[in-house]
Design a protein around this motif. Structure first.
Motif, PDB file in Angstrom:
ATOM      1  N   GLY A  59      39.363  29.994  43.200  1.00  0.00           N
ATOM      2  CA  GLY A  59      38.993  29.287  41.987  1.00  0.00           C
ATOM      3  C   GLY A  59      38.008  30.040  41.117  1.00  0.00           C
ATOM      4  N   LEU A  60      37.101  29.302  40.510  1.00  0.00           N
ATOM      5  CA  LEU A  60      36.206  29.813  39.476  1.00  0.00           C
ATOM      6  C   LEU A  60      35.229  30.879  39.957  1.00  0.00           C
ATOM      7  CD1 LEU A  60      35.143  29.495  36.541  1.00  0.00           C
ATOM      8  CD2 LEU A  60      33.641  27.699  37.413  1.00  0.00           C
ATOM      9  N   GLU A  61      34.658  30.708  41.142  1.00  0.00           N
ATOM     10  CA  GLU A  61      33.595  31.601  41.607  1.00  0.00           C
ATOM     11  C   GLU A  61      33.950  32.137  42.990  1.00  0.00           C
ATOM     12  OE1 GLU A  61      28.734  31.521  41.788  1.00  0.00           O
ATOM     13  OE2 GLU A  61      29.818  29.626  41.800  1.00  0.00           O
ATOM     14  N   ARG A  62      33.972  33.484  43.120  1.00  0.00           N
ATOM     15  CA  ARG A  62      34.345  34.114  44.383  1.00  0.00           C
ATOM     16  C   ARG A  62      33.451  35.313  44.655  1.00  0.00           C
ATOM     17  NH1 ARG A  62      40.609  35.125  44.750  1.00  0.00           N
ATOM     18  NH2 ARG A  62      40.225  36.739  43.256  1.00  0.00           N
ATOM     19  N   ILE A  63      33.393  35.696  45.926  1.00  0.00           N
ATOM     20  CA  ILE A  63      32.705  36.921  46.323  1.00  0.00           C
ATOM     21  C   ILE A  63      33.683  38.074  46.147  1.00  0.00           C
ATOM     22  CG2 ILE A  63      31.640  38.161  48.254  1.00  0.00           C
ATOM     23  CD1 ILE A  63      30.027  35.741  47.265  1.00  0.00           C
ATOM     24  N   GLU A  64      33.219  39.191  45.581  1.00  0.00           N
ATOM     25  CA  GLU A  64      34.082  40.358  45.386  1.00  0.00           C
ATOM     26  C   GLU A  64      33.295  41.625  45.716  1.00  0.00           C
ATOM     27  OE1 GLU A  64      37.148  41.378  42.044  1.00  0.00           O
ATOM     28  OE2 GLU A  64      35.163  41.987  41.342  1.00  0.00           O
ATOM     29  N   CYS A  65      33.867  42.460  46.576  1.00  0.00           N
ATOM     30  CA  CYS A  65      33.304  43.772  46.913  1.00  0.00           C
ATOM     31  C   CYS A  65      34.401  44.802  46.667  1.00  0.00           C
ATOM     32  CB  CYS A  65      32.871  43.833  48.375  1.00  0.00           C
ATOM     33  SG  CYS A  65      31.694  42.568  48.845  1.00  0.00           S
ATOM     34  N   GLU A  66      34.095  45.818  45.876  1.00  0.00           N
ATOM     35  CA  GLU A  66      35.109  46.802  45.507  1.00  0.00           C
ATOM     36  C   GLU A  66      34.557  48.205  45.675  1.00  0.00           C
ATOM     37  OE1 GLU A  66      38.333  46.362  42.278  1.00  0.00           O
ATOM     38  OE2 GLU A  66      36.561  47.134  41.251  1.00  0.00           O
ATOM     39  N   ALA A  67      35.402  49.110  46.166  1.00  0.00           N
ATOM     40  CA  ALA A  67      35.000  50.510  46.342  1.00  0.00           C
ATOM     41  C   ALA A  67      36.153  51.423  45.946  1.00  0.00           C
ATOM     42  CB  ALA A  67      34.602  50.774  47.790  1.00  0.00           C
ATOM     43  N   GLU A  68      35.800  52.522  45.298  1.00  0.00           N
ATOM     44  CA  GLU A  68      36.801  53.534  44.960  1.00  0.00           C
ATOM     45  C   GLU A  68      37.162  54.294  46.238  1.00  0.00           C
ATOM     46  OE1 GLU A  68      37.583  57.089  41.722  1.00  0.00           O
ATOM     47  OE2 GLU A  68      35.988  55.635  41.352  1.00  0.00           O
TER      48      GLU A  68
END
Length: 160
Positions: A59-68
């Motif tokens: 939904g509206l608010e989520r945890i996100e971790c991203e790495a190249e």
């Protein structure tokens, strides 16, 4: 690497806007997790950039971790996403309000689906957002329109 909370709203597109000032990039992404998992692990190629992303929540608010990651790492894991992939052209532009939009025009089995997302600094900003007339129905809380669900199940059966 980026990590934090993502606050975004997602809409169907009622009509395509003028994209003359927007930037386009080809995206292909695949999921290493199934749609039943409580976290989502995604591989994404965005132009010449390769990323891995972990998302948790809905939904509206989520945890996100991203790495190249390197293309070699991407290529190593890409076969494991078979049957859970999305291809699209992402158009990024600016609304009259100053908010940035990301309009996704899906290819392959998801065509002609078109979705638009807007990210916000906080939940209050998301709640106050007034979408322009070219935005269609708000599908932020409709799990059928998450990219992970679209990759696994295809477009919603009701055709909306």
């Amino acid at each position: 690497m980026s990590t934090g909370t993502e606050v975004e709203r997602k809409f169907l597109v009622a009509s395509l806007p003028d994209l003359g000032q927007a930037r386009a990039v080809q995206i292909r992404q695949g999921y290493l997790t199934s749609k039943q998992d409580t976290v989502e692990i995604r591989l994404r190629q965005k132009g010449d950039t390769y990323l891995t992303t972990l998302k948790k929540g809905a939904g509206l608010e989520r945890i996100e971790c991203e790495a190249e990651i390197s293309q070699d790492h991407f290529d190593l894991f890409w076969p494991a996403t078979e049957g859970r992939r999305v291809e699209k052209t992402r158009w990024t532009g600016t609304l009259e309000s100053g908010s940035v939009f990301e309009l996704d025009i899906f290819d392959g089995r998801l065509a002609p689906l078109t979705l638009v997302e807007v990210e916000f600094d906080n939940v209050a900003g998301a709640a106050a957002f007034q979408p322009p007339p070219w935005f269609g129905r708000d599908v932020t809380d409709d799990a059928r329109y998450s990219n992970a669900s679209l990759a696994a199940a295809g477009p919603p059966a009701d055709g909306e």
